[in-house]
Scaffold this motif. Structure first.
Motif, PDB file in Angstrom:
ATOM      1  N   ASP A 167       0.856  -1.192   0.000  1.00 28.95           N
ATOM      2  CA  ASP A 167       0.000   0.000   0.000  1.00 28.95           C
ATOM      3  C   ASP A 167       0.891   1.240   0.000  1.00 28.95           C
ATOM      4  O   ASP A 167       1.520   1.570   1.023  1.00 28.95           O
ATOM      5  CB  ASP A 167      -0.870  -0.037   1.276  1.00 28.95           C
ATOM      6  N   GLY A 192      -0.729  -3.591  -6.687  1.00 30.67           N
ATOM      7  CA  GLY A 192      -1.778  -2.972  -7.505  1.00 30.67           C
ATOM      8  C   GLY A 192      -1.329  -2.646  -8.920  1.00 30.67           C
ATOM      9  O   GLY A 192      -0.191  -2.890  -9.300  1.00 30.67           O
ATOM     10  N   LEU A 221       6.977   2.908  -6.585  1.00 31.54           N
ATOM     11  CA  LEU A 221       7.571   1.954  -7.535  1.00 31.54           C
ATOM     12  C   LEU A 221       6.585   1.673  -8.667  1.00 31.54           C
ATOM     13  O   LEU A 221       5.365   1.701  -8.461  1.00 31.54           O
ATOM     14  CB  LEU A 221       7.899   0.633  -6.818  1.00 31.54           C
TER      15      LEU A 221
HETATM   16  N1  SAM Z   1      -0.706   5.129  -6.524  1.00 34.19           N
HETATM   17  C1  SAM Z   1       0.538   5.095  -7.279  1.00 34.19           C
HETATM   18  C2  SAM Z   1       0.928   6.510  -7.700  1.00 34.19           C
HETATM   19  O1  SAM Z   1       0.583   7.391  -6.931  1.00 34.19           O
HETATM   20  O2  SAM Z   1       1.553   6.687  -8.737  1.00 34.19           O
HETATM   21  C3  SAM Z   1       0.401   4.205  -8.483  1.00 34.19           C
HETATM   22  C4  SAM Z   1       0.441   2.743  -8.117  1.00 34.19           C
HETATM   23  S1  SAM Z   1       2.026   2.032  -8.187  1.00 34.19           S
HETATM   24  C5  SAM Z   1       2.558   2.467  -9.780  1.00 34.19           C
HETATM   25  C6  SAM Z   1       1.579   0.318  -8.426  1.00 34.19           C
HETATM   26  C7  SAM Z   1       1.513  -0.522  -7.177  1.00 34.19           C
HETATM   27  O3  SAM Z   1       2.825  -0.773  -6.698  1.00 34.19           O
HETATM   28  C8  SAM Z   1       0.779   0.054  -6.012  1.00 34.19           C
HETATM   29  O4  SAM Z   1      -0.620  -0.144  -6.109  1.00 34.19           O
HETATM   30  C9  SAM Z   1       1.375  -0.706  -4.845  1.00 34.19           C
HETATM   31  O5  SAM Z   1       0.759  -1.983  -4.729  1.00 34.19           O
HETATM   32  C10 SAM Z   1       2.812  -0.871  -5.272  1.00 34.19           C
HETATM   33  N2  SAM Z   1       3.707   0.148  -4.732  1.00 34.19           N
HETATM   34  C11 SAM Z   1       4.425   1.058  -5.437  1.00 34.19           C
HETATM   35  N3  SAM Z   1       5.210   1.789  -4.622  1.00 34.19           N
HETATM   36  C12 SAM Z   1       4.986   1.351  -3.361  1.00 34.19           C
HETATM   37  C13 SAM Z   1       5.489   1.710  -2.081  1.00 34.19           C
HETATM   38  N4  SAM Z   1       6.408   2.668  -1.923  1.00 34.19           N
HETATM   39  N5  SAM Z   1       5.008   1.054  -0.987  1.00 34.19           N
HETATM   40  C14 SAM Z   1       4.064   0.074  -1.120  1.00 34.19           C
HETATM   41  N6  SAM Z   1       3.560  -0.324  -2.309  1.00 34.19           N
HETATM   42  C15 SAM Z   1       4.014   0.307  -3.425  1.00 34.19           C
END
Ligand code: SAM
Length: 242
Positions: A167, A192, A221
């Motif tokens: 999350d 996600g 990430l």
């Molecule tokens: N909500 C993100 C944003 O603000 O750009 C986009 C989702 S990220 C590209 C894809 C997924 O990677 C997330 O839904 C989460 O499950 C995981 N994720 C990415 N960075 C993370 C972090 N620092 N801590 C925990 N989960 C991460």
């Protein structure tokens, strides 16, 4: 000298067993590995360990191996599952390849509200897992489930599984902290899609008893990077890297 090339075979492996090769496997041995008849290869099937086998016949239509002796006993991989929202392009193939190398034993594509890719080519993903298992020395191939909606995923949850919900919002425990006290028999990493989880999805997940929201560090990430990082972190404190 022990052969180095490896092949996943679906049939039972025991001394003197005759193992049929299909056309694809024959093509791989003839044209990719350029193996002459009489050479040896390592075979595994996920149950009987690893065996050396001699190539006794091969043609474009198929071939036959003769099982010689067991070279490694079957190991039991930790119950590390990856539940991930598929992403665009061939990065899904890359995710399942890396998950295989990192030791996942079950891989479940999860369809969330913001998942753009809602269909996956199951056969192609399984073929990628087999190739990765052959390359990395595993004695098993992960099970790849058909895509599952997120709601069905946590309703059908395995009773004694701990779901690590990656999350990116909010301040969460690290994976090491969340696995510090509990040693669950099954650990499922949930990641996600490119657009992340919706607030409602996050609220429902965080409200589930067997779900631990975890942080993967201070930076956002990419969805595929999150699967690699998360699996490596679980393995380093709970799985078979310790
Ligand atoms: N909500 C993100 C944003 O603000 O750009 C986009 C989702 S990220 C590209 C894809 C997924 O990677 C997330 O839904 C989460 O499950 C995981 N994720 C990415 N960075 C993370 C972090 N620092 N801590 C925990 N989960 C991460």
């Amino acid at each position: 000298m022990k052969p180095s090339q490896r092949l996943f075979i679906k049939s039972a492996l025991n001394q003197g067993a005759k193992l049929r090769l299909d056309a694809d496997q024959a093509h791989y041995l003839i044209n990719v590995l350029r193996m002459p008849v009489g050479s040896e290869i390592l075979v595994f099937n996920g149950k009987d360990g690893e065996w050396s086998a001699e190539l006794v016949s091969v043609s474009k239509r198929g071939g036959e191996l003769f099982c010689l002796k067991q070279t490694r006993a079957q190991d039991i991989v930790p119950e590390l599952w990856l539940a991930f929202a598929p992403v665009k392009g061939d990065r899904v193939d890359y995710i399942v390849e890396k998950a295989t190398e990192l030791g996942a034993c079950v891989i479940i594509p999860i369809i969330t509200e913001r998942t753009i890719v809602r269909k996956v080519n199951h056969e192609r993903l399984l073929a990628r897992c087999i190739e990765a298992a052959e390359q990395c020395g595993r004695l098993s191939v992960p099970e790849v489930f058909p895509p599952l909606p997120l709601s069905a995923f946590y309703d059908q949850r395995e009773d004694d599984a701990l779901i690590l919900f990656a999350d990116e919002a909010g301040d969460n425990m690290t994976i090491a902290q969340s696995l510090g006290e509990a040693k669950p028999p099954i650990v499922i990493l949930l990641t996600g899609p490119e657009g992340g989880f919706t607030p409602l999805e996050r609220e429902k997940l965080r409200g589930c008893e067997h779900v631990r929201p975890v942080s993967l560090g201070p930076r956002i990430l990419r969805a595929d990077t999150a699967t690699f990082a998360g699996l490596a972190l679980v393995q380093s404190v709970w799985g078979d890297w310790t």
